[in-house]
Design a protein around this motif. Structure first.
Motif, PDB file in Angstrom:
ATOM      1  N   LEU A 104     -15.028 -34.566  27.138  1.00 14.90           N
ATOM      2  CA  LEU A 104     -14.302 -33.438  27.254  1.00 14.90           C
ATOM      3  C   LEU A 104     -15.020 -32.354  26.981  1.00 14.90           C
ATOM      4  O   LEU A 104     -15.086 -31.144  27.710  1.00 14.90           O
ATOM      5  CB  LEU A 104     -12.705 -33.311  26.498  1.00 14.90           C
ATOM      6  CG  LEU A 104     -11.866 -31.932  27.275  1.00 14.90           C
ATOM      7  CD1 LEU A 104     -11.617 -32.112  28.722  1.00 14.90           C
ATOM      8  CD2 LEU A 104     -10.521 -32.073  26.192  1.00 14.90           C
ATOM      9  N   LEU A 105     -15.771 -32.286  25.952  1.00 13.46           N
ATOM     10  CA  LEU A 105     -16.641 -31.106  25.770  1.00 13.46           C
ATOM     11  C   LEU A 105     -17.752 -31.152  26.885  1.00 13.46           C
ATOM     12  O   LEU A 105     -18.008 -29.914  27.215  1.00 13.46           O
ATOM     13  CB  LEU A 105     -17.529 -31.259  24.434  1.00 13.46           C
ATOM     14  CG  LEU A 105     -16.915 -31.036  23.152  1.00 13.46           C
ATOM     15  CD1 LEU A 105     -17.755 -31.411  22.008  1.00 13.46           C
ATOM     16  CD2 LEU A 105     -16.377 -29.610  22.956  1.00 13.46           C
ATOM     17  N   ALA A 106     -18.319 -32.341  27.261  1.00 16.58           N
ATOM     18  CA  ALA A 106     -19.158 -32.261  28.456  1.00 16.58           C
ATOM     19  C   ALA A 106     -18.720 -31.946  29.699  1.00 16.58           C
ATOM     20  O   ALA A 106     -19.408 -31.024  30.480  1.00 16.58           O
ATOM     21  CB  ALA A 106     -19.793 -33.535  28.601  1.00 16.58           C
ATOM     22  N   VAL A 107     -17.369 -32.226  29.946  1.00 19.30           N
ATOM     23  CA  VAL A 107     -16.823 -31.749  30.984  1.00 19.30           C
ATOM     24  C   VAL A 107     -16.558 -30.108  31.068  1.00 19.30           C
ATOM     25  O   VAL A 107     -16.770 -29.811  32.166  1.00 19.30           O
ATOM     26  CB  VAL A 107     -15.255 -32.287  31.282  1.00 19.30           C
ATOM     27  CG1 VAL A 107     -14.703 -31.658  32.204  1.00 19.30           C
ATOM     28  CG2 VAL A 107     -15.385 -33.870  31.536  1.00 19.30           C
ATOM     29  N   CYS A 108     -16.392 -29.539  30.118  1.00 19.14           N
ATOM     30  CA  CYS A 108     -16.387 -28.276  29.923  1.00 19.14           C
ATOM     31  C   CYS A 108     -17.532 -27.560  29.658  1.00 19.14           C
ATOM     32  O   CYS A 108     -17.585 -26.274  29.511  1.00 19.14           O
ATOM     33  CB  CYS A 108     -15.206 -27.864  28.771  1.00 19.14           C
ATOM     34  SG  CYS A 108     -13.716 -28.474  28.987  1.00 19.14           S
ATOM     35  N   ASP A 109     -18.550 -28.231  29.958  1.00 17.74           N
ATOM     36  CA  ASP A 109     -19.821 -27.577  29.569  1.00 17.74           C
ATOM     37  C   ASP A 109     -20.103 -26.901  28.321  1.00 17.74           C
ATOM     38  O   ASP A 109     -20.741 -25.970  28.087  1.00 17.74           O
ATOM     39  CB  ASP A 109     -20.327 -26.687  30.856  1.00 17.74           C
ATOM     40  CG  ASP A 109     -20.376 -27.482  32.152  1.00 17.74           C
ATOM     41  OD1 ASP A 109     -21.142 -28.526  32.127  1.00 17.74           O
ATOM     42  OD2 ASP A 109     -19.823 -27.101  33.339  1.00 17.74           O
ATOM     43  N   SER A 110     -19.461 -27.446  27.327  1.00 17.24           N
ATOM     44  CA  SER A 110     -19.609 -26.958  26.053  1.00 17.24           C
ATOM     45  C   SER A 110     -20.843 -27.712  25.334  1.00 17.24           C
ATOM     46  O   SER A 110     -21.229 -28.863  25.792  1.00 17.24           O
ATOM     47  CB  SER A 110     -18.131 -27.137  25.280  1.00 17.24           C
ATOM     48  OG  SER A 110     -18.292 -26.299  24.046  1.00 17.24           O
ATOM     49  N   ASP A 111     -21.072 -27.373  24.186  1.00 16.88           N
ATOM     50  CA  ASP A 111     -22.159 -27.920  23.647  1.00 16.88           C
ATOM     51  C   ASP A 111     -21.669 -28.554  22.065  1.00 16.88           C
ATOM     52  O   ASP A 111     -21.160 -27.657  21.351  1.00 16.88           O
ATOM     53  CB  ASP A 111     -23.434 -27.016  23.377  1.00 16.88           C
ATOM     54  CG  ASP A 111     -24.522 -27.554  22.660  1.00 16.88           C
ATOM     55  OD1 ASP A 111     -24.573 -28.894  22.377  1.00 16.88           O
ATOM     56  OD2 ASP A 111     -25.636 -26.998  22.858  1.00 16.88           O
ATOM     57  N   LEU A 112     -21.986 -29.747  21.954  1.00 11.88           N
ATOM     58  CA  LEU A 112     -21.507 -30.397  20.671  1.00 11.88           C
ATOM     59  C   LEU A 112     -22.061 -29.568  19.303  1.00 11.88           C
ATOM     60  O   LEU A 112     -21.329 -29.158  18.279  1.00 11.88           O
ATOM     61  CB  LEU A 112     -22.124 -31.721  20.582  1.00 11.88           C
ATOM     62  CG  LEU A 112     -21.655 -32.422  19.196  1.00 11.88           C
ATOM     63  CD1 LEU A 112     -20.311 -32.492  18.942  1.00 11.88           C
ATOM     64  CD2 LEU A 112     -22.130 -33.777  19.287  1.00 11.88           C
ATOM     65  N   THR A 113     -23.403 -29.006  19.548  1.00 15.26           N
ATOM     66  CA  THR A 113     -23.901 -28.417  18.334  1.00 15.26           C
ATOM     67  C   THR A 113     -23.103 -26.963  18.109  1.00 15.26           C
ATOM     68  O   THR A 113     -22.999 -26.568  16.980  1.00 15.26           O
ATOM     69  CB  THR A 113     -25.310 -28.028  18.457  1.00 15.26           C
ATOM     70  OG1 THR A 113     -25.611 -27.227  19.859  1.00 15.26           O
ATOM     71  CG2 THR A 113     -26.161 -29.253  18.743  1.00 15.26           C
ATOM     72  N   ARG A 114     -22.590 -26.149  19.033  1.00 10.12           N
ATOM     73  CA  ARG A 114     -21.679 -25.195  18.809  1.00 10.12           C
ATOM     74  C   ARG A 114     -20.230 -25.793  17.864  1.00 10.12           C
ATOM     75  O   ARG A 114     -20.026 -24.927  17.018  1.00 10.12           O
ATOM     76  CB  ARG A 114     -21.092 -24.537  20.094  1.00 10.12           C
ATOM     77  CG  ARG A 114     -22.465 -23.759  20.761  1.00 10.12           C
ATOM     78  CD  ARG A 114     -21.955 -23.143  21.706  1.00 10.12           C
ATOM     79  NE  ARG A 114     -21.153 -21.802  21.378  1.00 10.12           N
ATOM     80  CZ  ARG A 114     -20.302 -21.099  21.903  1.00 10.12           C
ATOM     81  NH1 ARG A 114     -20.103 -21.413  23.335  1.00 10.12           N
ATOM     82  NH2 ARG A 114     -19.760 -20.118  21.456  1.00 10.12           N
ATOM     83  N   VAL A 115     -20.015 -26.944  18.163  1.00  8.58           N
ATOM     84  CA  VAL A 115     -18.765 -27.339  17.545  1.00  8.58           C
ATOM     85  C   VAL A 115     -19.108 -27.682  16.141  1.00  8.58           C
ATOM     86  O   VAL A 115     -18.344 -27.347  15.157  1.00  8.58           O
ATOM     87  CB  VAL A 115     -18.064 -28.623  18.265  1.00  8.58           C
ATOM     88  CG1 VAL A 115     -16.825 -29.289  17.282  1.00  8.58           C
ATOM     89  CG2 VAL A 115     -17.522 -28.384  19.402  1.00  8.58           C
ATOM     90  N   LEU A 116     -20.316 -28.362  15.778  1.00  7.88           N
ATOM     91  CA  LEU A 116     -20.766 -28.660  14.631  1.00  7.88           C
ATOM     92  C   LEU A 116     -21.051 -27.516  13.562  1.00  7.88           C
ATOM     93  O   LEU A 116     -20.883 -27.597  12.763  1.00  7.88           O
ATOM     94  CB  LEU A 116     -21.935 -29.462  14.610  1.00  7.88           C
ATOM     95  CG  LEU A 116     -21.694 -31.034  15.291  1.00  7.88           C
ATOM     96  CD1 LEU A 116     -22.969 -31.926  15.452  1.00  7.88           C
ATOM     97  CD2 LEU A 116     -20.694 -31.849  14.595  1.00  7.88           C
ATOM     98  N   ASP A 117     -21.437 -26.468  14.354  1.00 11.74           N
ATOM     99  CA  ASP A 117     -21.834 -25.200  13.619  1.00 11.74           C
ATOM    100  C   ASP A 117     -20.723 -24.754  13.278  1.00 11.74           C
ATOM    101  O   ASP A 117     -20.675 -24.020  12.190  1.00 11.74           O
ATOM    102  CB  ASP A 117     -22.739 -24.154  14.569  1.00 11.74           C
ATOM    103  CG  ASP A 117     -24.177 -24.813  14.872  1.00 11.74           C
ATOM    104  OD1 ASP A 117     -24.713 -25.515  14.098  1.00 11.74           O
ATOM    105  OD2 ASP A 117     -24.838 -24.148  15.692  1.00 11.74           O
TER     106      ASP A 117
END
Length: 124
Positions: free
Chosen positions: A92-105
């Protein structure tokens, strides 16, 4: 917990999570006929969100079964459902063009203060 044990786990977690994230990102350009991940991505936010919700419910049911009776079977089922949930969350993060590193930050920033203080400071 022993600091070395935590370091050992971290050395395992980071490469696995990074590899999974890279694999999911690569599937964004794959044909939907080539992989399940590509199918999920092609189906968009709503469909992927429904699948994430389904996996969350399945994990909760496995957790309740584990709480009721801890056996090798209930523990194994809980772990499998947790893996499914984490995978679908990343998709879902990928579908939303979001970045895992932002979530981890964001998670890293939140660990700097107590959860109760962080929650109280959120905008309503």
């Amino acid at each position: 917990m022993d600091e070395r044990v935590n370091k050992d786990k971290q050395e395992i977690i980071e490469p696995i999570l990074a590899h999974l994230w890279q694999t999911i990102a690569a599937r964004k350009t794959a044909s939907a006929g080539d992989s399940y991940t590509a199918q999920l991505i092609a189906n968009g936010v709503a469909a992927t969100g429904r699948k994430l919700n389904e996996e969350a419910v399945e994990m909760l049911m496995a957790a309740l079964a584990l709480e009721k009776q801890r056996t090798d079977e209930t523990e194994e089922q809980f772990v499998k459902e947790a893996a499914d949930l984490l995978y679908h969350f990343l998709v879902l993060l990928a579908v939303c063009d979001s970045d895992l590193t932002r979530v981890l930050d964001e998670l890293k920033q939140r660990t700097a203060r107590s959860g109760l203080a962080e929650k109280a400071a959120r905008k309503k």
